[in-house]
Enzyme design. Structure first.
Site, PDB file in Angstrom:
ATOM      1  CE  LYS A  76      82.616 -23.098  48.156  1.00 27.18           C
ATOM      2  NZ  LYS A  76      81.897 -24.312  48.194  1.00 27.18           N
ATOM      3  CB  SER A 151      78.485 -23.007  49.505  1.00 22.72           C
ATOM      4  OG  SER A 151      79.382 -24.176  49.145  1.00 22.72           O
ATOM      5  CB  SER A 175      78.074 -26.331  47.270  1.00 17.92           C
ATOM      6  OG  SER A 175      77.199 -26.174  48.198  1.00 17.92           O
TER       7      SER A 175
END
Ligand code: GLN
Length: 484
Positions: A76, A151, A175
């Site tokens: 990420k 997210s 998330s």
């Protein structure tokens, strides 16, 4: 090759059936073919990945036996990566090349994993749909008009579409688990402190936690093994021994007490999702577990509490982005105040600004006691609910999210409706507990996640329970049409 598990790939690499360079090339080709439709990646590191793969092949030939050597993964874009752009999904950091590796990145590198690139995400990890990224929305491989969740939506979509073997994500209020649910993969948010936050760009420091996102619990266990552990660079990282997560995957579930909170299965939950959850619970009873109805009476306070605590911490953490030291700087500032105002005004997106304003307000003199202090008190009540529950049960189960993936644009004008996507996940962060989401029976072709919540540092049990479900069902092995 892209349908194999980490254990199978490790075996194939060691047996010389294929090399890490070949495996990495195959994934890079898939990324080139599919990423334009999905927008999972902020950066693809083709040359560096092939270089790392070459080194991995050398290690394998020299007899190095780690399971992650030569396995292509994605980080990420919230994790700092030495020499590689680390944007956090924001215009503010669009020009930021990190000068060091986050602890998690360094650990996985040392374990021999190959980094294919950096995954798209909601700006500064604020969001539940991946529509808040400066780089545009990510699309859900199961249905391109739908969001992948957020997210960590880029990581989730990349794993689901087989554009990498596994990925890292972060979870402040859901998330990792919510996008895992929306994309039909397995995502684990560890106990707060289990995984070092060093080099992970901070959103809400008392809630943020990195974790693995993968196609199965067994793959997630392999990743967590490398990610977890004490780190002197993070004062909140826990000085607790790391168990062998793969060793207990096959423990049987006889006598396991599963708590099902009545607050999670009632009003607000889509009835078809409730049926899918029940179906999975029935599998566990067949495996020898016992279901116990429990109550987490303060569940309804989770979202309001989170939306005081998280913005308060974010307003403080994001004050470092001032246009002076690094990150975006406005052009031709007239004076220092103009520099601050325009750099922040132009560099941050709407949701980030909304959170900074809410947080600044909640922390201001005169309001602190009414909001922040109150929220901290309620946070204790929420933790106490779980503490009481874990006196009666070993693991808690329910849905990960109240709906399946919604359409892009469907909720983006209504932040409060969007915030409700995390109703079942947020309390887990407020209490600092571990939680995992695993795919169960889909609804109308869209993935559904079962959330399992464990006691502190009980990740091994969560992975064991998830793995046992994945031994008797095959919901986790379905792949989205067009990405097989
Ligand atoms: N969706 C929640 C938020 O917008 C949680 C995000 C997260 O876990 N990073 O804050």
């Amino acid at each position: 090759m892209h349908s194999k598990s980490i254990a199978e790939l490790a075996q194939g690499l060691r047996a010389g059936e294929f090399t890490s360079v070949e495996l990495t090339r195959a994934y890079l080709d898939r990324i080139a073919e599919h990423n334009p439709a999905l927008n999972c990646f902020v950066s693809v590191c083709e040359e560096a990945a092939l270089q790392e793969a070459k080194l991995a092949d050398r290690r394998i030939r020299a007899g190095d036996a780690g399971d992650l050597i030569g396995i292509p993964i994605v980080h990420k874009d919230i994790f700092c990566t030495d020499g590689v752009k680390t944007s956090c999904g924001s215009k503010m950091l669009d020009n930021f090349v990190a000068p060091y590796d986050a602890h998690v990145v360094a650990q996985l590198k040392q374990a021999g994993a190959v980094m294919l690139g950096k995954a798209n995400m909601d700006e500064f990890a604020m969001g539940s749909s991946n529509e808040n990224s400066f780089y545009g929305p990510v699309r859900n491989p199961w249905k391109l008009i739908c969001v992948p969740g957020g997210s960590s939506g880029g990581s989730a979509a990349a794993v689901a579409a087989r554009l990498c073997v596994a990925a890292t994500g972060t979870d402040t209020g859901g998330s990792i688990r919510q996008p895992a649910a929306f994309c039909g993969i397995t995502g684990l948010k560890p106990t707060y402190g289990r995984v070092s936050r060093y080099g992970m760009i901070a959103f809400a420091s008392s809630l943020d936690q990195g974790g693995p996102m993968a196609r199965s619990a067994a793959d997630a266990a392999a990743l967590l093994q490398a990610m977890a552990g004490f780190d002197t660079h993070d004062s909140t990282s826990a000085e607790q021994p790391v168990p062998d997560y793969s060793a207990s995957l096959n423990d049987d579930l006889k006598g396991l007490r599963i708590g099902v909170p009545k607050e999670y299965m009632g009003e607000g939950l889509d009835s078809a999702i409730a049926e899918s959850i029940q179906l999975a619970l029935n599998e566990f009873t067949r495996l020898g577990a016992e279901l116990v109805e429990i109550s987490l009476p303060n569940t309804h306070l989770g979202i309001p509490t989170y939306y005081v605590v998280a913005p308060a911490e974010c307003s403080s953490n994001l004050s470092r982005f001032d246009g002076v030291r690094y990150g975006y700087r406005c052009s031709d500032p007239q004076d220092l105040e103009d520099l601050y105002k325009r750099s922040r005004g132009e560099g941050f997106g709407a949701e980030v600004k909304r959170r900074i304003m809410i947080g600044t307000y909640a922390l201001s003199a005169g309001y602190y006691d009414a909001y922040y202090l109150k929220a901290q008190q309620i946070r204790h009540l929420i933790s106490d609910d779980f503490r009481a529950a874990f006196e009666k049960v070993d693991v808690i189960m329910g849905p990960t999210a109240p709906s399946t993936a919604f359409e892009i644009g469907e909720k983006s004008d209504d932040p409060v409706t969007m915030y409700l996507s995390d109703i079942y996940t947020i309390a887990v962060n407020l209490a600092g507990l571990p939680g995992i989401s695993v795919p169960v029976r889909p609804v109308d072709g869209m993935p559904v996640g079962l959330q399992m919540i464990g006691n502190y540092f009980d990740e091994a049990r969560l992975l064991n329970v998830a793995h046992q479900l994945q031994q008797v069902t095959d919901w986790h092995s379905a792949s989205p049409a067009g990405f097989e």
